[in-house]
Design an enzyme around this catalytic site. Structure first.
Site, short mmCIF file in Angstrom:
data_model
loop_
_atom_site.label_atom_id
_atom_site.label_comp_id
_atom_site.label_asym_id
_atom_site.label_seq_id
_atom_site.Cartn_x
_atom_site.Cartn_y
_atom_site.Cartn_z
N SER A 1 0.81 -1.22 0.00
CA SER A 1 0.00 0.00 0.00
C SER A 1 0.84 1.27 0.00
O SER A 1 1.91 1.33 0.61
CB SER A 1 -0.86 -0.01 1.27
OG SER A 1 -1.35 1.26 1.56
N GLU B 1 0.20 3.66 1.72
CA GLU B 1 0.24 4.10 3.12
C GLU B 1 1.64 3.82 3.72
O GLU B 1 2.02 4.44 4.72
CB GLU B 1 -0.86 3.37 3.90
CG GLU B 1 -1.08 3.80 5.34
CD GLU B 1 -1.71 5.17 5.54
OE1 GLU B 1 -2.35 5.70 4.63
OE2 GLU B 1 -1.52 5.72 6.66
N TYR C 1 -1.45 0.60 10.64
CA TYR C 1 -1.73 -0.05 9.35
C TYR C 1 -0.49 0.01 8.45
O TYR C 1 -0.05 -1.00 7.89
CB TYR C 1 -2.93 0.65 8.68
CG TYR C 1 -3.19 0.18 7.27
CD1 TYR C 1 -4.10 -0.83 7.02
CD2 TYR C 1 -2.52 0.75 6.18
CE1 TYR C 1 -4.34 -1.28 5.72
CE2 TYR C 1 -2.74 0.31 4.89
CZ TYR C 1 -3.65 -0.71 4.66
OH TYR C 1 -3.87 -1.15 3.37
N1 GDD Z 1 -12.33 7.33 6.32
C1 GDD Z 1 -12.45 8.66 6.43
N2 GDD Z 1 -13.59 9.19 6.98
N3 GDD Z 1 -11.44 9.45 6.00
C2 GDD Z 1 -11.60 10.79 6.09
C3 GDD Z 1 -12.75 11.37 6.63
C4 GDD Z 1 -13.79 10.53 7.11
O1 GDD Z 1 -14.82 10.97 7.61
N4 GDD Z 1 -12.60 12.73 6.58
C5 GDD Z 1 -11.41 12.97 6.04
N5 GDD Z 1 -10.79 11.80 5.75
C6 GDD Z 1 -9.45 11.68 5.15
C7 GDD Z 1 -8.51 10.78 5.95
O2 GDD Z 1 -7.97 11.49 7.07
C8 GDD Z 1 -7.47 10.46 4.87
O3 GDD Z 1 -6.52 11.49 4.80
C9 GDD Z 1 -8.29 10.43 3.59
O4 GDD Z 1 -9.54 11.03 3.89
C10 GDD Z 1 -8.52 9.05 3.00
O5 GDD Z 1 -9.05 8.22 3.99
P1 GDD Z 1 -9.64 6.76 3.61
O6 GDD Z 1 -10.64 6.86 2.52
O7 GDD Z 1 -10.07 6.15 4.90
O8 GDD Z 1 -8.39 5.99 2.99
P2 GDD Z 1 -6.85 5.91 3.44
O9 GDD Z 1 -6.06 6.74 2.49
O10 GDD Z 1 -6.66 6.15 4.87
O11 GDD Z 1 -6.52 4.37 3.18
C11 GDD Z 1 -6.92 3.71 1.98
O12 GDD Z 1 -5.89 3.78 1.02
C12 GDD Z 1 -4.70 3.05 1.35
C13 GDD Z 1 -3.73 3.24 0.18
O13 GDD Z 1 -3.06 4.46 0.34
C14 GDD Z 1 -7.28 2.27 2.34
O14 GDD Z 1 -7.87 1.65 1.22
C15 GDD Z 1 -6.06 1.46 2.71
O15 GDD Z 1 -6.42 0.10 2.90
C16 GDD Z 1 -5.05 1.59 1.55
O16 GDD Z 1 -3.90 0.83 1.81
#
Ligand code: GDD
Length: 321
Positions: free
Chosen positions: A125, A127, A151
């Site tokens: 990832s 991440e 993670y």
């Molecule tokens: N989930 C979530 N909910 N994220 C939020 C929110 C909210 O209400 N508001 C803002 N965010 C911001 C998070 O702080 C983060 O910076 C961004 O939105 C993306 O969050 P997510 O959609 O939860 O995804 P992620 O980037 O943390 O993780 C995803 O991508 C990774 C690859 O970079 C997941 O799919 C991981 O499993 C994956 O590895």
């Protein structure tokens, strides 16, 4: 003779699209699902697709050994994980075990099969990079990894284990370093589908506001359907290696709100609020991947644009709700 694929974590977004892709290529597809107290949730994304499912868990080595022996796969895709970054701060030990030690268990189960032609894909990832960005504002394979979440730390362990097993035991084990990828099948507690479902609910008069966390983070968002094509290409490249899969475009959460609400004829500023409970103890601020290597060497390119992906997700919720 048709090939056999075993997908660990088959019930998730990527597992479902990958199953469809492999079935269309004539594979026998097997998948491992975890027991869930709501049986409908166990296989809602893959029901009726024509794949064979097995109960198992990447933290339950006996189940892996049994299933791997029974299925005797040509290709193993490890998509099993505690995949929510924010939740990894709440359940760090479980996340580290599942996303880190789980990879070790998969590699050992593969090694026990003793098949020198077995191919293994690991869902690594973006991440893992944390807040490191190269001078040209991209992350790539050579970018130092400084994870900012339990993670991310666990994913770095899994990534290194795959590289180690490749060298130590000459295994055809590959990492796909995938940047964020979305679709209508994305869990609704990830930010894209949360925003899109929430905006459609507001449009339909089902709610009045949408509470989010940090609006200033940037992500490189692609479509899961395009990214599972990359997984298959990665595994079937001549030599095992590690590859970055990304669109190369980065947008903020605020942009995502603006595009989505505009599509529905609304202004996000009238509805979106922020709530500290969605903030992370340590945020990853900016992701933008350089995927030139997989484009040049394996001919991968995404078919979806950001706009067509968001449009598809909006249409999905407009029809469903
Ligand atoms: N989930 C979530 N909910 N994220 C939020 C929110 C909210 O209400 N508001 C803002 N965010 C911001 C998070 O702080 C983060 O910076 C961004 O939105 C993306 O969050 P997510 O959609 O939860 O995804 P992620 O980037 O943390 O993780 C995803 O991508 C990774 C690859 O970079 C997941 O799919 C991981 O499993 C994956 O590895």
């Amino acid at each position: 003779m048709s090939k056999t694929a075993l997908i660990v974590g088959v019930a998730g977004q990527d597992g479902s699209y990958l199953s469809e892709l492999l079935l269309s290529k004539g594979y026998n597809v097997h998948g491992i699902v975890r027991r869930n107290s709501v049986s409908e949730n166990q296989d809602s994304r893959i029901r009726g697709m024509g794949i064979t499912t097995h109960y198992g868990d990447i933290l339950d080595t006996p189940s892996l050994i049994r299933i791997f022996r029974e299925v005797n796969p040509d290709e193993v895709y490890n998509l099993g994980a505690q995949s929510h970054v924010r939740i990894s701060f709440d359940i760090p030990e479980f996340t580290i075990k599942t996303n880190g030690l789980g990879v070790l268990n998969i590699l050992e189960a593969c090694r026990a099969l003793g098949n020198p032609n077995l191919k293994i894909y690991q869902a690594s990832s973006s991440e893992m990079f944390g807040n490191t960005v190269d001078d040209d504002n991209y992350q790539r394979k050579s970018t130092p990894m400084n994870p900012t979440s339990p993670y991310g730390c666990a994913k770095v362990l899994g990534y290194n284990l795959v590289r180690h097993y490749r060298t130590a035991y000459n295994m055809h084990a590959c990492n796909g370093i995938l940047f964020n990828h979305e679709s209508p099948r994305r869990g609704t507690n990830f930010v894209t589908n949360k925003i899109i479902k929430g905006a459609v609910e507001i449009k339909k008069g089902l709610r009045n506001e949408l509470a989010l966390g940090n609006l200033e983070a940037y992500r490189d968002w692609g479509h899961s359907k395009d990214y599972v094509r990359a997984m298959h290409l990665i595994l079937n490249a001549e030599k095992p290696d590690d590859w970055v899969v990304a669109t190369g475009q980065s947008r903020s959460i605020r942009d995502m709100c603006e595009v989505t609400f505009n599509l529905l004829g609304m202004d996000y500023k009238d509805y979106v609020t922020t709530d500290a409970k969605y903030m992370r103890p340590h945020e990853l601020n900016y992701l933008r991947g350089d995927s030139s290597e997989i484009r040049e060497k394996l001919g991968w390119k995404p078919e979806y644009t950001f706009e067509s992906m968001v449009g598809e997700m909006v249409n999905h919720w407009m029809e469903k709700l």
